[in-house]
Design a protein around this motif. Structure first.
Motif, PDB file in Angstrom:
ATOM      1  N   ILE B 156      -7.482 -45.891 -52.516  1.00 30.22           N
ATOM      2  CA  ILE B 156      -6.878 -44.971 -51.536  1.00 30.22           C
ATOM      3  C   ILE B 156      -7.832 -44.805 -50.355  1.00 30.22           C
ATOM      4  O   ILE B 156      -9.021 -44.562 -50.539  1.00 30.22           O
ATOM      5  N   ASN B 157      -7.294 -44.929 -49.148  1.00 30.04           N
ATOM      6  CA  ASN B 157      -8.117 -44.874 -47.920  1.00 30.04           C
ATOM      7  C   ASN B 157      -9.322 -45.797 -48.019  1.00 30.04           C
ATOM      8  O   ASN B 157     -10.393 -45.478 -47.528  1.00 30.04           O
ATOM      9  N   LYS B 158      -9.154 -46.932 -48.660  1.00 31.83           N
ATOM     10  CA  LYS B 158     -10.317 -47.775 -48.949  1.00 31.83           C
ATOM     11  C   LYS B 158     -10.962 -48.298 -47.677  1.00 31.83           C
ATOM     12  O   LYS B 158     -10.309 -48.549 -46.666  1.00 31.83           O
ATOM     13  N   LYS B 159     -12.287 -48.445 -47.740  1.00 28.82           N
ATOM     14  CA  LYS B 159     -13.019 -49.018 -46.611  1.00 28.82           C
ATOM     15  C   LYS B 159     -12.996 -50.538 -46.748  1.00 28.82           C
ATOM     16  O   LYS B 159     -13.173 -51.072 -47.842  1.00 28.82           O
ATOM     17  N   GLY B 160     -12.827 -51.234 -45.642  1.00 29.11           N
ATOM     18  CA  GLY B 160     -12.906 -52.697 -45.630  1.00 29.11           C
ATOM     19  C   GLY B 160     -11.820 -53.361 -46.453  1.00 29.11           C
ATOM     20  O   GLY B 160     -10.759 -52.797 -46.721  1.00 29.11           O
ATOM     21  N   GLU B 161     -12.105 -54.613 -46.845  1.00 31.52           N
ATOM     22  CA  GLU B 161     -11.105 -55.414 -47.553  1.00 31.52           C
ATOM     23  C   GLU B 161     -10.937 -54.990 -49.004  1.00 31.52           C
ATOM     24  O   GLU B 161      -9.869 -55.139 -49.593  1.00 31.52           O
ATOM     25  N   LEU B 162     -12.017 -54.484 -49.596  1.00 30.15           N
ATOM     26  CA  LEU B 162     -11.984 -54.234 -51.037  1.00 30.15           C
ATOM     27  C   LEU B 162     -12.228 -52.778 -51.421  1.00 30.15           C
ATOM     28  O   LEU B 162     -11.863 -52.371 -52.511  1.00 30.15           O
ATOM     29  N   GLY B 163     -12.852 -52.002 -50.539  1.00 28.04           N
ATOM     30  CA  GLY B 163     -13.183 -50.620 -50.879  1.00 28.04           C
ATOM     31  C   GLY B 163     -14.623 -50.493 -51.323  1.00 28.04           C
ATOM     32  O   GLY B 163     -15.259 -51.463 -51.710  1.00 28.04           O
ATOM     33  N   SER B 164     -15.123 -49.242 -51.256  1.00 33.60           N
ATOM     34  CA  SER B 164     -16.527 -48.990 -51.570  1.00 33.60           C
ATOM     35  C   SER B 164     -16.714 -48.666 -53.054  1.00 33.60           C
ATOM     36  O   SER B 164     -15.966 -47.867 -53.615  1.00 33.60           O
ATOM     37  N   PRO B 165     -17.742 -49.244 -53.670  1.00 36.56           N
ATOM     38  CA  PRO B 165     -18.023 -48.918 -55.074  1.00 36.56           C
ATOM     39  C   PRO B 165     -18.507 -47.478 -55.241  1.00 36.56           C
ATOM     40  O   PRO B 165     -18.568 -46.994 -56.366  1.00 36.56           O
ATOM     41  N   ASP B 324     -18.317 -39.339 -38.904  1.00 43.00           N
ATOM     42  CA  ASP B 324     -16.970 -38.882 -39.272  1.00 43.00           C
ATOM     43  C   ASP B 324     -16.990 -38.431 -40.736  1.00 43.00           C
ATOM     44  O   ASP B 324     -17.892 -38.793 -41.483  1.00 43.00           O
ATOM     45  N   PRO B 325     -15.947 -37.649 -41.162  1.00 43.67           N
ATOM     46  CA  PRO B 325     -15.853 -37.352 -42.600  1.00 43.67           C
ATOM     47  C   PRO B 325     -15.783 -38.666 -43.380  1.00 43.67           C
ATOM     48  O   PRO B 325     -15.341 -39.685 -42.869  1.00 43.67           O
ATOM     49  N   TRP B 326     -16.273 -38.640 -44.622  1.00 37.80           N
ATOM     50  CA  TRP B 326     -16.239 -39.837 -45.467  1.00 37.80           C
ATOM     51  C   TRP B 326     -14.861 -39.916 -46.111  1.00 37.80           C
ATOM     52  O   TRP B 326     -14.603 -39.319 -47.154  1.00 37.80           O
ATOM     53  N   SER B 327     -13.989 -40.669 -45.480  1.00 39.28           N
ATOM     54  CA  SER B 327     -12.557 -40.585 -45.789  1.00 39.28           C
ATOM     55  C   SER B 327     -12.201 -40.927 -47.238  1.00 39.28           C
ATOM     56  O   SER B 327     -11.169 -40.537 -47.728  1.00 39.28           O
ATOM     57  N   ASP B 328     -13.060 -41.653 -47.935  1.00 35.71           N
ATOM     58  CA  ASP B 328     -12.677 -42.104 -49.285  1.00 35.71           C
ATOM     59  C   ASP B 328     -13.237 -41.255 -50.422  1.00 35.71           C
ATOM     60  O   ASP B 328     -12.887 -41.471 -51.569  1.00 35.71           O
ATOM     61  N   VAL B 329     -14.098 -40.292 -50.115  1.00 35.70           N
ATOM     62  CA  VAL B 329     -14.669 -39.462 -51.189  1.00 35.70           C
ATOM     63  C   VAL B 329     -14.573 -37.971 -50.875  1.00 35.70           C
ATOM     64  O   VAL B 329     -14.332 -37.580 -49.741  1.00 35.70           O
ATOM     65  N   THR B 330     -14.751 -37.191 -51.916  1.00 38.62           N
ATOM     66  CA  THR B 330     -14.740 -35.732 -51.771  1.00 38.62           C
ATOM     67  C   THR B 330     -15.904 -35.160 -52.577  1.00 38.62           C
ATOM     68  O   THR B 330     -16.575 -35.897 -53.289  1.00 38.62           O
ATOM     69  N   PHE B 331     -16.151 -33.813 -52.439  1.00 36.77           N
ATOM     70  CA  PHE B 331     -17.192 -33.185 -53.253  1.00 36.77           C
ATOM     71  C   PHE B 331     -16.578 -32.516 -54.470  1.00 36.77           C
ATOM     72  O   PHE B 331     -15.459 -32.005 -54.418  1.00 36.77           O
ATOM     73  N   PHE B 332     -17.358 -32.486 -55.556  1.00 34.09           N
ATOM     74  CA  PHE B 332     -16.975 -31.679 -56.714  1.00 34.09           C
ATOM     75  C   PHE B 332     -17.256 -30.204 -56.412  1.00 34.09           C
ATOM     76  O   PHE B 332     -18.215 -29.872 -55.712  1.00 34.09           O
TER      77      PHE B 332
END
Lengths: 683, 683
Positions: B156-165, B324-332
């Protein structure tokens, strides 16, 4: 007749599957094909082979097809052209190709040419793969494709990894290796050759084949049907068998009657003749009937086992030629008796034998023609004409055939197709008139030897004399038998220079030896004007180091960074040639250009069109290192052409190709040429 | 426990078939494997992948296996080593690897990294392919392999072609892309990871993983099971959502209590806090029960549809950070109430919200711990310890966790394996004592920033100060977040120089960032000390131009003609390091080497072994262009070591590696160093 080319396209569509890792040289690829492809490094393109060949046929070749033309016939017959006795070859550009080699490619990039590669495909050349070369041939201006032998060749005593195509074992069967693996068993090799010829004809390219009536493979099917057409020796004597040395004569002596007298007086010759045996069938007809085996090779092995007999290998017709016997071929017995002129020299009882005289049947004939064999030999070309629609042929060792047989061969072919063309394997320029008399349309000549020898003066001599030769020569810089021009001193620059110039030499037919157009350096064979040093043309770590295309698996070096250079540079000169073609090929239009200071490495050619008051000038500087500033004496040209105030359109045909206007008012022209530059000037 | 490595070998043998066109970099290949292979151009080798991996396991890895050792456990537990609280990391050499990238290769040579290539194989990295790297790691002396996150990440909202680990969506599921395609469905990704760890342990390489307890993917499975652990906003407000700008404070201000007071007085902050919503489950428990979908993504989409709510993206904990906000992650939500120290600043009624204070839970804690979440977070490492036998971990953003939680995490892991090691993601050198107090074994430090800055003096400062840092630093020249050292001014020569030197810097642990060893120039991410100009590291026609390994399909440039250089040059220095390892890693043995003329680009390190009367000297010339002739002042060393008459064994660690005897009698040593040369001298 149903189009085999359409069948090929349909077959490929049926068999098509994805995911094949198939690379081809970028020089074969054309963007117009509009298929998915990937540019790789080293001048390679990755394609799906099915998509590629289907698109090549459907989108590149078939759109050129005209209605109501039967492309399975020769172009002359297909277009019902006016008969010209094969003289069309004069205006052609010939490409000489060895199918097995020219179309081979390491498609799976495994660093070896595989008979069955990682995708179960065969990587050596095939008729289907030859379709790949058509775009390239068109760029070279080629409209006559000469194929080295394509008939079945034997593997007995084979040379190299694969054997020589000149070791023909059947005149009418095509070699099965030339069938492509992509079409599986859905098409025969004959159908694929038909499809290829059809494609060539659609693209305006005539097809010539190479026929070999003088020799035949020692594994030929004719040995089984006609053992009496061959010479025989005991198998156990094979080691002793070699052309007898004639101490009294020098190296490479010609078999004149005088010399043959000496030959027959030599003891070694008598011992040699005693080696020959009666043919096995006549020796024991009952035993002959028991010869069996699943293949030709097995049957020939059986003869050897049961009779202890083998067919005698052929050798050179020169006395004291240092060459070994040609282990894979033999001579046909064209006469069933001994040579008339020499038979009195031989006093002993003997069996039919090979000697310098019985080889040269053009000079030494017998009384009893082997008529059945002659009929067969003169029926080969008609077979290919009727079945495949070929347009011409080169006759291998035609000069060693009885004149009558040669005439038969040529006449029978012209009966079917009056415009069928013949090229003579004649390198001796002095024989031009005889060759012409024999009804050939062109002869090879010695351009491959003379043209690259610039400093020695041979280059200039060839160009100045070519117009006075009785029939057109090939302006070939190399053949499948010779050193490669790019391997000569001068290398790629010399090759580029001579290739461009070869499109403009009077009374010659441009001739490109497959690989020449990409600066291939390894020869295909060491037969003529080449030696062992040619085997060092490639770096030691090259997988084709020491390999000869005529015998081994071989692939041309498309990864040469300059592999596009000749083709790119030919573009403009080719346009000029096409525009001036009728003038260039008219011997009367030629005028030698003279210089104030004549030099061996400086030649000038001009072609005049007095009606239009125009002229084409070609000036070439054969100096490898130095530019030349020279004055061209335009006197004679001025007398005929009154247009020298309008000189322009200079084309530099070597390293750059700008068109610059030459502002010149004087009656003589001063020009500067860079090293190895050809200047093409239209007046 | 049954060996998964043996299962892998057996599985490959069962599935083995011929004819796969599979290329690997020559740097991965070892001749000892004794399998059919072909050297290609561009540093590639063609192999059958089955033969290759089978031989790698059976002939390279398994022969090192000792009986009665359970390699599925951490090395400390497997060998029942004496507890050292994870201090073994001090003597290690670390290799940082992103499995998806480090082991990827365009095996079918189609000029693209394919998820399903021409042979239906996946070309991105997998645990099985990581076995290929083991010979290379051994050559680098690596005995600690640090893996970037390997758990499942969201698309979801992945960065690039594959997404961030780093966009982790499940703590305990391994990412399915890391399963190899060669084994088909015969093995699970978990089994393949087990096989890989087993192989590493057999080869004496410990495995560290990266855990991310502070952030979680906006596509995490935990959102479904525990929506109350996250912060929520209206989906329609996502565009408005960004960290509020605090006009009164400067760029990148630290969230001190003073600053936070100003933050809460800012109108934008109040507007921002109003964006946050109650979590959907508490909002409407009945509706929540209706959430459905086949995948996590579909269920999250369903929440969005039914509630109009989304999880709020994370952002930097720095005030006025331009990111910018880190679109693919959130905080606990680590605390279920507002931060104690700042809660009085906020006067309005509000929902749980993210702000600079609630991010930094190490400083700003609440009263109500989210105990269930804390329990989960501290159970992640134990899960990997028990299931896979990992040896250590790096904790991502560990500095932003409540100290108590961090302590929980570390204590629980050490309960299972007393020698479990922890590396802190701490780059601020001033925090060394806190990091040590938190029971970490090493911290990253700022070597990647300082060491390449030679002219600026940072290089020398780092080396002179490293020994006084409270715990070992990584001598890393780059990380997955930074510019590549080979892309810095000085390029490959600088990289070779620093890589060799990094094996000898006091109180540091050599750290190779995957790709560094072959001079890779494209960074994996632009997070730290890198900028948009790094995206121009590759030529425009490179298929990985502008690609970042952390988000895109990426393959390292093994075709670099110098790809073997660092490994070749490390051979001798590595032997010296191994011989002196106990001395080098003992802070007390270090002595700074002083020069007559101190220069910023000239450093001298020595390690003394007074008991044996021996010393190791490392002198490095960081000048890119000029050689240095210098006098080393040996006074202090002489006092401790009485052996200076016997100076010898000089190793030039850069371009040549001769061993020459240094005939030296004086009390001071005069040395000449070439530009970017490291001299290693044993006394």
């Amino acid at each position: 007749m149903k189009s085999k080319l359409s069948k090929l396209s349909k077959t490929l569509k049926n068999l098509k599957h994805n995911s094949i890792n198939y690379a081809i040289p970028d020089l074969w690829f054309i963007e117009d094909l509009n298929i998915k492809h990937t540019k790789l490094k080293n001048h390679e393109i990755l394609v799906n082979p099915y998509d590629y060949y289907i698109s090549l046929i459907d989108n590149y070749i078939l759109p050129n097809k005209k209605d109501d033309i039967d492309y399975s016939k020769s172009i002359s017959l297909a277009y019902k052209e006016r008969c010209d006795n094969g003289e069309w070859i004069k205006k052609s550009i010939i490409y000489s190709s060895h199918v097995r080699t020219s179309a081979s490619y390491d498609n799976d990039r495994s660093m070896s040419l595989d008979i069955s590669n990682l995708d179960d495909l065969c990587e050596t050349g095939s008729f289907v793969k030859m379709l790949s070369l058509l775009p390239l041939l068109k760029k070279l201006g080629v409209n006559a494709l000469y194929l080295l032998p394509i008939s079945m060749y034997s593997k007995i005593n084979k040379k190299g990894e694969l054997g020589s195509p000149y070791s023909v074992s059947s005149f009418t069967k095509l070699d099965p290796s030339l069938k492509d693996s992509l079409t599986k068993k859905r098409m025969t090799v004959d159908e694929e050759f038909m499809a290829f010829i059809e494609a060539c004809h659609i693209m305006g390219i005539r097809v010539l084949i190479d026929i070999i009536p003088r020799t035949n493979s020692i594994g030929s099917e004719l040995i089984l049907s006609h053992p009496e057409w061959f010479y025989w020796i005991k198998t156990k004597n094979k080691d002793k068998y070699r052309p007898p040395k004639i101490e009294k004569l020098g190296e490479l002596s010609y078999p004149t009657l005088e010399n043959m007298k000496i030959v027959y007086e030599t003891k070694e010759v008598i011992d040699f003749i005693k080696l020959f045996e009666m043919n096995p069938k006549e020796k024991d007809e009952e035993l002959w009937k028991t010869i069996s085996g699943n293949t030709i090779d097995e049957k020939i092995e059986d003869i050897n086992k049961k009779f202890g007999l083998s067919v005698a290998p052929a050798f050179s017709d020169c006395i004291n030629d240092p060459q070994d016997p040609w282990s894979d071929v033999t001579f046909f017995r064209l006469y069933l008796d001994d040579p008339k002129e020499t038979r009195s020299f031989l006093k002993i009882k003997h069996n039919p034998y090979i000697l310098f005289d019985s080889i040269k049947t053009n000079i030494y004939s017998g009384d009893v023609k082997n008529q059945e064999l002659w009929d067969l030999l003169s029926s080969i070309i008609p077979y290919y004409q009727k079945r495949f629609g070929i347009d011409g042929a080169r006759i291998d060792m035609g000069h060693a055939l009885p004149k009558e047989l040669l005439k038969d061969i040529i006449t029978k072919a012209r009966k079917i197709d009056k415009s069928f063309t013949f090229i003579a394997e004649e390198m001796n320029m002095g024989n031009d008139k005889d060759v012409k008399k024999a009804m050939y349309n062109a002869m090879i000549g010695n351009g491959f030897y003379t043209l690259p020898r610039i400093k020695e003066g041979e280059f200039k001599r060839f160009i100045l004399n070519s117009n006075s030769v009785a029939l057109p020569l090939l302006s070939c810089l190399e053949t499948h038998d010779t050193r490669r021009v790019a391997f000569r001193e001068g290398g790629e620059k010399l090759s580029l220079f001579l290739t461009i110039l070869s499109y403009f030499i009077p009374n010659t037919i441009p001739f490109i030896n497959s690989g020449q157009e990409i600066y291939e350096k390894e020869p295909m064979n060491l037969g003529v004007d080449a030696n062992l040093s040619d085997l060092e043309a490639l770096p030691k770590d090259d997988i084709f180091y020491h390999k000869l295309a005529l015998f081994d698996k071989y692939q041309f070096h498309y990864d040469n960074p300059k592999s596009h250079e000749i083709i790119d540079h030919l573009k403009d000169p080719l346009k000029v040639r096409e525009k001036w073609l009728n003038i260039i090929t008219d011997p009367k239009s030629y005028l030698r250009l003279r210089f104030e200071d004549e030099k061996d490495n400086l030649v000038g050619i001009s072609y005049l069109n007095p009606k239009k008051n125009r002229a084409l000038l070609i000036i070439a500087n054969g100096d490898y290192n130095n530019k030349i500033k020279t004055k061209i004496l335009l006197g004679e040209l001025r007398e005929k052409i009154n247009n020298y105030n309008n000189i322009g359109n200079i084309r530099y045909a070597t390293y750059e190709l700008p068109r610059i206007h030459y502002d010149f008012k004087d009656s003589n022209m001063i020009l500067e040429l860079k090293p190895l530059e050809v200047k093409i000037i239209e007046i």
